[in-house]
Design a protein around this motif. Structure first.
Motif, PDB file in Angstrom:
ATOM      1  N   GLN A  33      49.430  38.805  60.437  1.00 18.31           N
ATOM      2  CA  GLN A  33      49.406  37.615  59.950  1.00 18.31           C
ATOM      3  C   GLN A  33      48.211  37.087  59.024  1.00 18.31           C
ATOM      4  OE1 GLN A  33      53.143  36.886  57.855  1.00 18.31           O
ATOM      5  NE2 GLN A  33      50.629  36.220  56.440  1.00 18.31           N
ATOM      6  N   GLU A  34      47.859  36.781  59.842  1.00 14.39           N
ATOM      7  CA  GLU A  34      46.047  36.246  59.441  1.00 14.39           C
ATOM      8  C   GLU A  34      45.355  37.541  59.177  1.00 14.39           C
ATOM      9  OE1 GLU A  34      43.841  33.051  59.558  1.00 14.39           O
ATOM     10  OE2 GLU A  34      46.226  32.363  59.913  1.00 14.39           O
ATOM     11  N   LEU A  35      45.057  38.708  58.645  1.00 12.99           N
ATOM     12  CA  LEU A  35      44.819  39.696  58.673  1.00 12.99           C
ATOM     13  C   LEU A  35      45.066  40.481  56.665  1.00 12.99           C
ATOM     14  CD1 LEU A  35      44.388  41.673  61.422  1.00 12.99           C
ATOM     15  CD2 LEU A  35      42.599  40.671  60.352  1.00 12.99           C
ATOM     16  N   ILE A  36      46.388  40.263  57.327  1.00 13.70           N
ATOM     17  CA  ILE A  36      46.741  40.108  55.693  1.00 13.70           C
ATOM     18  C   ILE A  36      46.987  38.946  54.353  1.00 13.70           C
ATOM     19  CG2 ILE A  36      49.444  40.078  54.501  1.00 13.70           C
ATOM     20  CD1 ILE A  36      50.572  41.707  56.254  1.00 13.70           C
ATOM     21  N   ASP A  37      46.084  37.949  55.167  1.00 18.20           N
ATOM     22  CA  ASP A  37      45.939  36.837  54.751  1.00 18.20           C
ATOM     23  C   ASP A  37      45.022  36.372  53.985  1.00 18.20           C
ATOM     24  OD1 ASP A  37      48.506  36.025  54.409  1.00 18.20           O
ATOM     25  OD2 ASP A  37      47.895  33.986  55.634  1.00 18.20           O
ATOM     26  N   ILE A  38      43.228  37.176  55.301  1.00 17.90           N
ATOM     27  CA  ILE A  38      42.629  37.615  54.847  1.00 17.90           C
ATOM     28  C   ILE A  38      41.870  38.709  53.696  1.00 17.90           C
ATOM     29  CG2 ILE A  38      40.117  38.208  56.268  1.00 17.90           C
ATOM     30  CD1 ILE A  38      40.978  36.734  58.244  1.00 17.90           C
ATOM     31  N   ARG A  39      42.808  40.312  53.686  1.00 17.35           N
ATOM     32  CA  ARG A  39      42.471  41.095  52.642  1.00 17.35           C
ATOM     33  C   ARG A  39      42.819  40.348  51.590  1.00 17.35           C
ATOM     34  NH1 ARG A  39      45.219  44.184  50.123  1.00 17.35           N
ATOM     35  NH2 ARG A  39      44.633  46.804  49.595  1.00 17.35           N
ATOM     36  N   SER A  40      43.729  39.560  51.557  1.00 15.69           N
ATOM     37  CA  SER A  40      44.121  39.406  49.969  1.00 15.69           C
ATOM     38  C   SER A  40      43.078  37.779  49.538  1.00 15.69           C
ATOM     39  CB  SER A  40      45.342  38.350  50.154  1.00 15.69           C
ATOM     40  OG  SER A  40      45.485  37.785  49.076  1.00 15.69           O
ATOM     41  N   PHE A  41      41.890  37.717  50.413  1.00 13.09           N
ATOM     42  CA  PHE A  41      40.806  36.429  50.205  1.00 13.09           C
ATOM     43  C   PHE A  41      39.546  37.946  49.683  1.00 13.09           C
ATOM     44  CE2 PHE A  41      43.092  33.347  52.865  1.00 13.09           C
ATOM     45  CZ  PHE A  41      43.506  32.911  51.342  1.00 13.09           C
ATOM     46  N   ILE A  42      39.689  38.584  50.234  1.00 10.60           N
ATOM     47  CA  ILE A  42      38.398  39.702  50.420  1.00 10.60           C
ATOM     48  C   ILE A  42      38.491  40.039  49.538  1.00 10.60           C
ATOM     49  CG2 ILE A  42      37.564  42.068  51.667  1.00 10.60           C
ATOM     50  CD1 ILE A  42      36.802  39.280  53.213  1.00 10.60           C
ATOM     51  N   MET A  43      39.459  40.984  49.037  1.00 13.02           N
ATOM     52  CA  MET A  43      39.668  41.688  47.956  1.00 13.02           C
ATOM     53  C   MET A  43      39.022  41.400  46.494  1.00 13.02           C
ATOM     54  SD  MET A  43      40.285  45.271  49.047  1.00 13.02           S
ATOM     55  CE  MET A  43      39.479  44.253  49.965  1.00 13.02           C
ATOM     56  N   ASN A  44      39.516  39.715  46.491  1.00 14.85           N
ATOM     57  CA  ASN A  44      39.195  38.917  45.618  1.00 14.85           C
ATOM     58  C   ASN A  44      38.712  37.683  45.673  1.00 14.85           C
ATOM     59  OD1 ASN A  44      41.778  39.799  44.119  1.00 14.85           O
ATOM     60  ND2 ASN A  44      43.115  39.242  45.453  1.00 14.85           N
ATOM     61  N   ILE A  45      37.258  38.116  46.035  1.00  9.54           N
ATOM     62  CA  ILE A  45      36.169  37.267  46.618  1.00  9.54           C
ATOM     63  C   ILE A  45      35.152  36.688  45.840  1.00  9.54           C
ATOM     64  CG2 ILE A  45      34.352  38.671  46.920  1.00  9.54           C
ATOM     65  CD1 ILE A  45      33.651  37.287  49.903  1.00  9.54           C
ATOM     66  N   ASN A  46      35.291  37.633  44.802  1.00  8.75           N
ATOM     67  CA  ASN A  46      34.404  36.867  43.693  1.00  8.75           C
ATOM     68  C   ASN A  46      35.122  36.173  42.873  1.00  8.75           C
ATOM     69  OD1 ASN A  46      31.753  38.372  44.073  1.00  8.75           O
ATOM     70  ND2 ASN A  46      32.865  40.042  43.243  1.00  8.75           N
ATOM     71  N   GLU A  47      36.804  35.705  42.574  1.00 10.87           N
ATOM     72  CA  GLU A  47      37.813  35.598  41.891  1.00 10.87           C
ATOM     73  C   GLU A  47      37.866  33.674  42.748  1.00 10.87           C
ATOM     74  OE1 GLU A  47      38.481  38.753  41.770  1.00 10.87           O
ATOM     75  OE2 GLU A  47      36.903  38.589  40.048  1.00 10.87           O
ATOM     76  N   ILE A  48      37.874  33.980  43.876  1.00 15.25           N
ATOM     77  CA  ILE A  48      37.884  32.652  44.715  1.00 15.25           C
ATOM     78  C   ILE A  48      36.504  31.420  44.167  1.00 15.25           C
ATOM     79  CG2 ILE A  48      38.396  31.730  47.150  1.00 15.25           C
ATOM     80  CD1 ILE A  48      38.889  34.447  48.258  1.00 15.25           C
ATOM     81  N   ASP A  49      37.532  30.500  43.936  1.00 14.25           N
ATOM     82  CA  ASP A  49      36.873  28.671  44.082  1.00 14.25           C
ATOM     83  C   ASP A  49      35.920  28.610  45.211  1.00 14.25           C
ATOM     84  OD1 ASP A  49      36.679  26.521  42.232  1.00 14.25           O
ATOM     85  OD2 ASP A  49      36.875  25.885  44.561  1.00 14.25           O
ATOM     86  N   ASP A  50      34.307  28.728  45.387  1.00 13.40           N
ATOM     87  CA  ASP A  50      34.102  27.925  46.021  1.00 13.40           C
ATOM     88  C   ASP A  50      34.429  27.194  46.840  1.00 13.40           C
ATOM     89  OD1 ASP A  50      31.757  29.325  44.396  1.00 13.40           O
ATOM     90  OD2 ASP A  50      30.688  27.626  43.706  1.00 13.40           O
ATOM     91  N   GLU A  51      35.322  26.064  46.974  1.00 16.03           N
ATOM     92  CA  GLU A  51      35.570  25.393  47.780  1.00 16.03           C
ATOM     93  C   GLU A  51      36.365  26.106  48.848  1.00 16.03           C
ATOM     94  OE1 GLU A  51      37.278  20.794  48.472  1.00 16.03           O
ATOM     95  OE2 GLU A  51      37.198  20.971  46.399  1.00 16.03           O
ATOM     96  N   ILE A  52      37.143  27.137  47.421  1.00 14.59           N
ATOM     97  CA  ILE A  52      38.368  27.515  49.068  1.00 14.59           C
ATOM     98  C   ILE A  52      37.873  28.365  49.885  1.00 14.59           C
ATOM     99  CG2 ILE A  52      39.890  29.578  48.933  1.00 14.59           C
ATOM    100  CD1 ILE A  52      40.939  28.105  46.469  1.00 14.59           C
ATOM    101  N   LEU A  53      36.341  29.520  49.345  1.00 13.70           N
ATOM    102  CA  LEU A  53      35.866  29.905  49.765  1.00 13.70           C
ATOM    103  C   LEU A  53      34.773  29.542  51.028  1.00 13.70           C
ATOM    104  CD1 LEU A  53      35.118  32.979  50.735  1.00 13.70           C
ATOM    105  CD2 LEU A  53      32.975  32.451  48.669  1.00 13.70           C
TER     106      LEU A  53
END
Length: 116
Positions: free
Chosen positions: A73-93
């Motif tokens: 489950q963690e890897l599925i979540d992380i994949r989503s973040f990594i694939m959209n890393i440039n759109e993620i808010d600084d605080e969330i990143l």
């Protein structure tokens, strides 16, 4: 290579959020290292199962007891973040850096253990 990339991501955790937010060079390096660290560990996993789709690869690793359900489950979540890393808010990143490092390290050791 794993540890070099890991330590580049880790640099983002060694500063306060305010410092992280203001330092574009650090932030960009952390993003780049996060993507490369993820890609490196996934390439290791593909030595076990040559599956192009990351989520299918994760499920195959889980099905064959190389990783557990929590890491899946963690890897599925992380994949989503990594694939959209440039759109993620600084605080969330910033808040995700330790999670990214820990989960990819766990996957790294699970794969390494299986390959040896």
């Amino acid at each position: 290579m794993f540890w070099e990339l890991y330590h580049r991501v880790e640099k983002g955790t060694k500063v306060s959020f305010d410092e992280f937010k203001k330092d574009d060079k650090l932030k960009n390096d952390v993003k780049d290292a996060s993507v490369k660290l993820y890609s490196y560990v996934i390439s290791m996993a593909r030595k076990i199962y040559n599956i192009d789709d990351d989520e299918k690869l994760f499920f195959e690793l889980f099905k064959n007891k190389i990783i557990d359900s929590l890491l899946l489950q963690e890897l599925i979540d992380i994949r989503s973040f990594i694939m959209n890393i440039n759109e993620i808010d600084d605080e969330i990143l910033y808040s995700l850096l330790v999670r990214i490092m820990e989960d990819l390290e766990e996957l790294f050791y699970s794969i390494k253990k299986f390959l040896t």
